[in-house]
Write an enzyme that holds these catalytic residues in place. Sequence first.
Site, short mmCIF file in Angstrom:
data_model
loop_
_atom_site.label_atom_id
_atom_site.label_comp_id
_atom_site.label_asym_id
_atom_site.label_seq_id
_atom_site.Cartn_x
_atom_site.Cartn_y
_atom_site.Cartn_z
N CYS A 216 94.37 18.30 -5.74
CA CYS A 216 95.28 19.07 -6.59
C CYS A 216 95.60 18.36 -7.90
CB CYS A 216 96.57 19.36 -5.83
SG CYS A 216 97.32 17.90 -5.06
N HIS B 264 103.37 20.31 -8.79
CA HIS B 264 103.27 18.91 -9.21
C HIS B 264 103.42 18.82 -10.73
CE1 HIS B 264 102.07 18.20 -5.21
NE2 HIS B 264 100.80 17.90 -5.36
#
Length: 336
Positions: A130, A243
Amino acid sequence: MPPSYRVAILGATGAVGAELLELLASRHFPLADLKLLASPRSAGTTIPFAGENLPVEAVGDRSFNGVDLVLASAGGSISKIWVPKAVAAGAIAIDNSSAFRMEPNVPLIVPEVNPEAIATHQGIIANPNCTTILMTLAVWPLHQVQPVQRIVAATYQSASGAGARAMAEVEEQARAILQGKTPKTEIFPYPLAFNLFPHNTKINDLGYCEEEMKMVNETRKIFGTQNIRITATCVRVPVLRAHSEAINLEFAQPFSPIKAKEILSQAPGVKVVEDWENNYFPMPIDASGKDDVLVGRIRQDISHPCGLELWLSGDQIRKGAALNAVQIAELLTVNK
């Protein structure tokens, strides 16, 4: 009419599995059949999809018979067992784990960056980590204009990176702390609510954890060069979803922040978010549930004449996992 595909989702009951289902429906992926696979403990449950309740099956040796495409999001140890069996049964597997990413015969794909690499697949296509996906979306458009020589990354990674149970654990910890109780830990080694700590993956002899080395090695593979110097510090933060990353880039020549903003404003999968007067820049709360990676605070590095700074937030479950996998599947339908 485009062909229709018989698709299986391995890990259908997890957070990424749920997002895969939503994306297959909302993006109108050409489905002939959809099979939901998970561990035996989930077998017999149902998951709503496109007005139906689809049964969840326990993955087994016959699960991939007649399947064209497998979207795997069940963890590396599970993928190592079942992805080769899916390929042996005639399916193409798009794997979200780290199990095959660095295998030389497995392409590692971010569709906005290296879609051409999909042509080299031999049955398995890897979805990058990710943090790597989010960073490469912001760096690649700049790298194409002027090659990046060095990347220094610091990540601020939400609980969603460890799955739905981790997100629930942080919520439970927050409630416990606010009630004056001792928070319990199960998924994470330490309490994450009202806390942060360096990423909890294994640390190597150089002092870098696995998550940090993924950013280093995967970015080089995706960009098709080993010449970029990359270092990273990955941190778990008490955010539920999405994030964030602070990225410092070094070039051979100065790179104007104005030019960088113009480039990123036109880059696929990127949305520039900058309001300098109100100090408003990308935040996880704004990135959650969104397809685009939000990029802002694009500025000159005052410590280096050829340095550029930027800040980003992106949904780890969506573009950092499920959306990237579905986009890879869409590439397959175009290239078939």
